[in-house]
Design a protein around this motif. Structure first.
Motif, mmCIF file in Angstrom:
data_model
loop_
_atom_site.group_PDB
_atom_site.id
_atom_site.type_symbol
_atom_site.label_atom_id
_atom_site.label_comp_id
_atom_site.label_asym_id
_atom_site.label_seq_id
_atom_site.Cartn_x
_atom_site.Cartn_y
_atom_site.Cartn_z
ATOM 1 N N VAL A 20 34.706 85.934 14.854
ATOM 2 C CA VAL A 20 33.822 87.063 15.137
ATOM 3 C C VAL A 20 34.700 88.246 15.522
ATOM 4 N N TRP A 21 34.449 89.397 14.919
ATOM 5 C CA TRP A 21 35.248 90.571 15.265
ATOM 6 C C TRP A 21 34.397 91.814 15.404
ATOM 7 N N THR A 22 34.900 92.741 16.199
ATOM 8 C CA THR A 22 34.221 94.016 16.407
ATOM 9 C C THR A 22 35.239 95.139 16.269
ATOM 10 N N LEU A 23 34.753 96.276 15.847
ATOM 11 C CA LEU A 23 35.592 97.466 15.727
ATOM 12 C C LEU A 23 34.835 98.633 16.350
ATOM 13 N N ASP A 24 35.406 99.190 17.391
ATOM 14 C CA ASP A 24 34.800 100.333 18.081
ATOM 15 C C ASP A 24 35.545 101.586 17.653
ATOM 16 N N VAL A 25 34.842 102.480 16.972
ATOM 17 C CA VAL A 25 35.451 103.719 16.484
ATOM 18 C C VAL A 25 34.926 104.873 17.326
ATOM 19 N N PRO A 26 35.754 105.511 18.144
ATOM 20 C CA PRO A 26 35.287 106.600 19.008
ATOM 21 C C PRO A 26 34.947 107.841 18.210
ATOM 22 N N SER A 27 34.169 108.714 18.820
ATOM 23 C CA SER A 27 33.868 109.995 18.185
ATOM 24 C C SER A 27 35.106 110.879 18.242
ATOM 25 N N GLY A 28 35.071 111.956 17.487
ATOM 26 C CA GLY A 28 36.219 112.846 17.459
ATOM 27 C C GLY A 28 37.124 112.543 16.288
ATOM 28 N N PRO A 38 44.540 91.119 1.283
ATOM 29 C CA PRO A 38 43.806 89.896 0.927
ATOM 30 C C PRO A 38 44.102 88.780 1.928
ATOM 31 N N ASP A 39 43.067 87.996 2.263
ATOM 32 C CA ASP A 39 43.264 86.901 3.212
ATOM 33 C C ASP A 39 42.516 85.630 2.815
ATOM 34 N N GLY A 40 41.846 85.649 1.652
ATOM 35 C CA GLY A 40 41.106 84.477 1.213
ATOM 36 C C GLY A 40 39.745 84.335 1.852
ATOM 37 N N CYS A 41 39.373 85.267 2.718
ATOM 38 C CA CYS A 41 38.126 85.179 3.471
ATOM 39 C C CYS A 41 37.047 86.102 2.903
ATOM 40 N N MET A 42 35.829 85.898 3.382
ATOM 41 C CA MET A 42 34.717 86.798 3.133
ATOM 42 C C MET A 42 34.087 87.131 4.477
ATOM 43 N N ASP A 43 33.552 88.346 4.612
ATOM 44 C CA ASP A 43 32.967 88.794 5.868
ATOM 45 C C ASP A 43 31.526 89.247 5.667
ATOM 46 N N LEU A 44 30.705 89.035 6.680
ATOM 47 C CA LEU A 44 29.382 89.642 6.770
ATOM 48 C C LEU A 44 29.474 90.669 7.885
ATOM 49 N N ILE A 45 29.267 91.930 7.543
ATOM 50 C CA ILE A 45 29.545 93.048 8.445
ATOM 51 C C ILE A 45 28.264 93.799 8.770
ATOM 52 N N TRP A 46 28.052 94.031 10.059
ATOM 53 C CA TRP A 46 26.915 94.845 10.512
ATOM 54 C C TRP A 46 27.430 96.171 11.030
ATOM 55 N N THR A 47 26.794 97.233 10.575
ATOM 56 C CA THR A 47 26.964 98.539 11.191
ATOM 57 C C THR A 47 25.580 99.151 11.196
ATOM 58 N N ALA A 73 31.149 91.892 13.020
ATOM 59 C CA ALA A 73 31.205 91.085 11.806
ATOM 60 C C ALA A 73 31.591 89.656 12.127
ATOM 61 N N ILE A 74 31.336 88.807 11.162
ATOM 62 C CA ILE A 74 31.839 87.436 11.208
ATOM 63 C C ILE A 74 32.628 87.192 9.932
ATOM 64 N N ARG A 75 33.853 86.717 10.107
ATOM 65 C CA ARG A 75 34.739 86.446 8.983
ATOM 66 C C ARG A 75 34.723 84.944 8.721
ATOM 67 N N PHE A 76 34.323 84.575 7.517
ATOM 68 C CA PHE A 76 34.219 83.170 7.155
ATOM 69 C C PHE A 76 35.515 82.695 6.499
ATOM 70 N N GLY A 77 35.935 81.498 6.838
ATOM 71 C CA GLY A 77 37.117 80.938 6.216
ATOM 72 C C GLY A 77 36.905 80.706 4.730
ATOM 73 N N ARG A 117 18.727 95.608 17.331
ATOM 74 C CA ARG A 117 18.109 95.610 18.663
ATOM 75 C C ARG A 117 18.837 94.735 19.668
ATOM 76 N N ALA A 118 19.760 93.912 19.196
ATOM 77 C CA ALA A 118 20.442 92.964 20.077
ATOM 78 C C ALA A 118 21.369 93.687 21.054
ATOM 79 N N ALA A 119 21.444 93.147 22.277
ATOM 80 C CA ALA A 119 22.375 93.705 23.256
ATOM 81 C C ALA A 119 23.813 93.510 22.809
ATOM 82 N N ASP A 120 24.069 92.423 22.100
ATOM 83 C CA ASP A 120 25.409 92.120 21.586
ATOM 84 C C ASP A 120 25.273 91.791 20.100
ATOM 85 N N PRO A 121 25.404 92.795 19.227
ATOM 86 C CA PRO A 121 25.235 92.547 17.788
ATOM 87 C C PRO A 121 26.159 91.471 17.240
#
Length: 255
Positions: A20-28, A38-47, A73-77, A117-121
């Motif tokens: 499970v990974w998150t990326l916080d991009v600040p404003s500005g 490439p890493d052989g993986c696939m991801d399901l990404i929410w924004t 996101a969640i990165r699947f092996g 709506r989740a507190a922790d997406p």
């Protein structure tokens, strides 16, 4: 105005083999673009308001910060996501695709709204993946064994013999599970092993041999072929883009 650093974080998922990974991009001002290897993986990404599937890559994918926002996101092996999504990996190779293009729009809208709506997406996305895995069952044990063997540095021939598949069968099942043939997956996983070793401080030549390359020149050629850059340029760009919190090469963002 000084550049604000994006903050990348990851943790092992409760789903076997996933991250499970998150990326916080600040404003500005946004950080410069960087390549995701490439890493052989696939991801399901929410924004916010959108779910995107990042398919398996065969080359570096350029992430443009102007098209990027904070995400979870969640990165699947290797071999896991096609089972959960019901889509062969090769159909998504080198693509970022909205989940709504693969599944019924009403189902995707409901899922997206729940994560919005989740507190922790990130945890909400992980919960969805766990529930989906319970419904679909585990990945094909044969292709799982193939991925494990190649990840550990075994040759394609010995891996095929170990799982009892001929060359054509192995290639066909690898396309569906990983998005490409076993030789390509082996090269990608070997490159990732080498890069991980370099991150520990190992010199390029030692990392190359330990990862399974014949020498540093072999690793350099693989880096150019699969990443389109040199080892030095790649690590320099990573330090410049993420001097606050390094972002592993396997992490994805939406296009």
């Amino acid at each position: 105005m000084p550049r604000q650093h994006q903050r990348y974080q990851e943790r092992p998922s409760r789903l076997d083999g996933a991250v499970v990974w998150t990326l916080d991009v600040p404003s500005g001002p946004r950080p410069p673009a960087r390549s995701v290897l490439p890493d052989g993986c696939m991801d399901l990404i929410w924004t916010a308001g959108r779910l995107v599937v990042a398919g398996p890559d065969t080359h570096a994918f350029e992430v443009d910060p102007r098209n990027r926002g904070s995400c979870a996101a969640i990165r699947f092996g290797p071999g896991t996501a096609p089972v959960l999504l019901g889509v062969p990996a090769h159909e998504l190779r080198d693509h970022r695709v909205d989940l709504a293009a693969l599944w019924p729009r009403t189902a995707v809208a409901a899922l997206t709204g729940r994560i919005d709506r989740a507190a922790d997406p990130a945890t909400a996305l992980e919960d969805f993946a766990l529930g989906r895995a319970a419904d679909t069952g585990p990945p094909d044990p044969v292709t799982a064994a193939v991925a494990d063997g190649l990840r550990r540095g075994r040759s394609v021939a010995s891996t095929a013999a170990e799982v009892g598949l001929g060359a054509r069968q192995l290639h066909r099942r690898s396309l569906a599970a990983f998005g490409y043939g076993p030789k390509t997956l082996a090269r990608i996983l070997r490159l990732q092993r080498a890069l991980a070793l370099v991150r520990t401080g190992l010199p390029y030549a030692e990392a190359a041999c330990a990862a399974g390359c014949t020498d540093q020149a072999h690793l350099s050629r693989e880096m150019r072929d699969l990443a389109g850059t040199t080892l030095g340029a790649y690590f320099a760009a990573g330090r410049a883009a993420n001097s606050d919190t390094p972002q592993p090469s396997g992490s994805r963002t939406t296009a």
